[in-house]
Design an enzyme around this catalytic site. Sequence first.
Site, PDB file in Angstrom:
ATOM      1  N   HIS A   1      -1.056   1.198  11.483  1.00 32.56           N
ATOM      2  CA  HIS A   1       0.122   2.051  11.545  1.00 32.56           C
ATOM      3  C   HIS A   1       0.052   3.014  12.732  1.00 32.56           C
ATOM      4  O   HIS A   1      -1.017   3.289  13.275  1.00 32.56           O
ATOM      5  CB  HIS A   1       0.295   2.841  10.238  1.00 32.56           C
ATOM      6  CG  HIS A   1      -0.926   3.590   9.788  1.00 32.56           C
ATOM      7  ND1 HIS A   1      -2.045   2.985   9.263  1.00 32.56           N
ATOM      8  CD2 HIS A   1      -1.196   4.921   9.763  1.00 32.56           C
ATOM      9  CE1 HIS A   1      -2.945   3.880   8.941  1.00 32.56           C
ATOM     10  NE2 HIS A   1      -2.469   5.063   9.250  1.00 32.56           N
TER      11      HIS A   1
ATOM     12  N   HIS B   1      -3.892   3.052  14.511  1.00 37.03           N
ATOM     13  CA  HIS B   1      -5.141   2.962  13.778  1.00 37.03           C
ATOM     14  C   HIS B   1      -4.939   2.175  12.493  1.00 37.03           C
ATOM     15  O   HIS B   1      -3.825   1.747  12.187  1.00 37.03           O
ATOM     16  CB  HIS B   1      -5.730   4.349  13.495  1.00 37.03           C
ATOM     17  CG  HIS B   1      -4.812   5.282  12.765  1.00 37.03           C
ATOM     18  ND1 HIS B   1      -3.709   5.861  13.339  1.00 37.03           N
ATOM     19  CD2 HIS B   1      -4.831   5.733  11.488  1.00 37.03           C
ATOM     20  CE1 HIS B   1      -3.090   6.636  12.474  1.00 37.03           C
ATOM     21  NE2 HIS B   1      -3.754   6.566  11.325  1.00 37.03           N
TER      22      HIS B   1
ATOM     23  N   HIS C   1      -6.695  11.270  14.538  1.00 36.41           N
ATOM     24  CA  HIS C   1      -5.717  10.348  15.104  1.00 36.41           C
ATOM     25  C   HIS C   1      -4.464  11.159  15.405  1.00 36.41           C
ATOM     26  O   HIS C   1      -3.703  11.509  14.494  1.00 36.41           O
ATOM     27  CB  HIS C   1      -5.393   9.214  14.122  1.00 36.41           C
ATOM     28  CG  HIS C   1      -6.597   8.408  13.726  1.00 36.41           C
ATOM     29  ND1 HIS C   1      -6.756   7.874  12.464  1.00 36.41           N
ATOM     30  CD2 HIS C   1      -7.707   8.063  14.423  1.00 36.41           C
ATOM     31  CE1 HIS C   1      -7.904   7.211  12.401  1.00 36.41           C
ATOM     32  NE2 HIS C   1      -8.492   7.323  13.587  1.00 36.41           N
TER      33      HIS C   1
ATOM     34  N   GLU D   1      -3.140  13.053  12.064  1.00 34.08           N
ATOM     35  CA  GLU D   1      -4.030  12.960  10.915  1.00 34.08           C
ATOM     36  C   GLU D   1      -5.456  13.370  11.295  1.00 34.08           C
ATOM     37  O   GLU D   1      -6.071  12.762  12.167  1.00 34.08           O
ATOM     38  CB  GLU D   1      -4.061  11.531  10.372  1.00 34.08           C
ATOM     39  CG  GLU D   1      -2.712  11.013   9.916  1.00 34.08           C
ATOM     40  CD  GLU D   1      -2.773   9.562   9.479  1.00 34.08           C
ATOM     41  OE1 GLU D   1      -3.868   8.955   9.561  1.00 34.08           O
ATOM     42  OE2 GLU D   1      -1.737   9.014   9.067  1.00 34.08           O
TER      43      GLU D   1
ATOM     44  N   HIS E   1       0.851  -1.191   0.000  1.00 29.46           N
ATOM     45  CA  HIS E   1       0.000   0.000   0.000  1.00 29.46           C
ATOM     46  C   HIS E   1       0.888   1.243   0.000  1.00 29.46           C
ATOM     47  O   HIS E   1       1.819   1.343   0.802  1.00 29.46           O
ATOM     48  CB  HIS E   1      -0.893  -0.015   1.248  1.00 29.46           C
ATOM     49  CG  HIS E   1      -1.858   1.120   1.300  1.00 29.46           C
ATOM     50  ND1 HIS E   1      -3.092   1.089   0.682  1.00 29.46           N
ATOM     51  CD2 HIS E   1      -1.772   2.333   1.906  1.00 29.46           C
ATOM     52  CE1 HIS E   1      -3.729   2.219   0.909  1.00 29.46           C
ATOM     53  NE2 HIS E   1      -2.948   2.993   1.640  1.00 29.46           N
TER      54      HIS E   1
END
Length: 440
Positions: free
Chosen positions: A331, A367, A361, A337, A288
């Site tokens: 992560h 999360h 977050h 974020e 990803h």
Amino acid sequence: MTENLEYSTGFGNEHQSEAIPGALPWGQNSPQRAPYGLYAEQLSGTAFTEPRELNRRTWVYRIHPSARHPRFERIDNGLFRSAPLADGILDVNRLRWNPLGTPWPDADFLDGVHTIAANGNVLERNGIAVHMYHATRSMTDRYFADLDGELLVVPQSGGLRLHTELGLLDVAPGEIAVIARAVKFRVSLHDDSAAGYICENYGAYFALPELGPIGSNGLAHARDFSYPVAAYEDRTDEVQVIQKFGGQLWAAEYDHSPLDVVAWHGTHSAYKYDTNRFNTMGTVGWDHPDPSIFTVLTSPSERPGQANVDFAIFPPRWNVAEHSFRPPHFHRNIMTEFMGLVRGQHDSKAEGFIPGGASLHNMWGAHGPDLETFDTASSADLVPQKLENSLAFMFETRLPLITTDFAYNAKHRQPDYDSSWSGLQRHFDSQDSAATGESR
């Protein structure tokens, strides 16, 4: 009053425009007598001696000089807050909000702003504030200028018309607008109501990120940013002008519109961008990609690579990675974020993250995908997949975000957000060497 919805393009370039032919002088920025009896005025968005690539200034030719105004007086801030938040709440826990319930309070764009969180210090020109707005009527006799920072507006529902000193911008969901520091404007609604998100950037101005190995054709292109052409208001009735300065709102009654610029040229302005024009990059092999690959605009800090704030979007795109867990992996980051959702569904959340909602977050908060997304993605057939009809975005900032009391105790904050991950069970089996298709 004039209305001109043409645009010029090119991010950060010198732009020029005149609503009346010949109103823009040539050869001298501030001639002895400006055309049409206008006043010449310079708006300096940076210090005079900052490097050329950073320097921001605009010459305007207006009916009344900005200096002609009465005394400003403090007014109530409502729910509009700035950093540092003396009464704010810094929580290590993950936070998420549903959309604000309807009916919304009757409010125009400015009165409909409520602050979610902030970091840094507005007086030190460092950090950001995250706001949301819910408007049910247009600003007709009220104008606003944010002297503390530039405003990045992300509409979620309802179109906006931004009447700025430099001209008009129509902004719909799926588009964004940025209003430079100290530029005066008012907002009218195209629909019965409008809602969305705002990043108030106290720090360095938003710029296009460096592309590095991506090369010249990735992400956002300078030519796709649209700037207004001159469109002035010549009215002589009483209006209210509100300025945000040092975290406080100040108001004065004018006998004319402050949007009386007939011609202008420069680099300190307002602009819009259609996220449909973003050239999304992604992985065509495995794993990803980091969210930095989705950065539209960045406000750099003095520390290379750690932005004061990045604005990233997650638009429709192809997923083709093989031998990969395709959604965002679990992560923990040094960056904070804040995420919002304009439409559709984010690829790491099956439920609970709703258009018009938000999540926060803070740095190091663990999360990732919820249970349903994890189970589905872990067993999915890895054929090419098109993620469609979705637009999530993120304000990623290097400092923790402190929430306001209003946002922290709001009825629409989800008290059970942690349950998104509570169903993730232990699957460890020390004898299952085939789990990865390899032996060690």
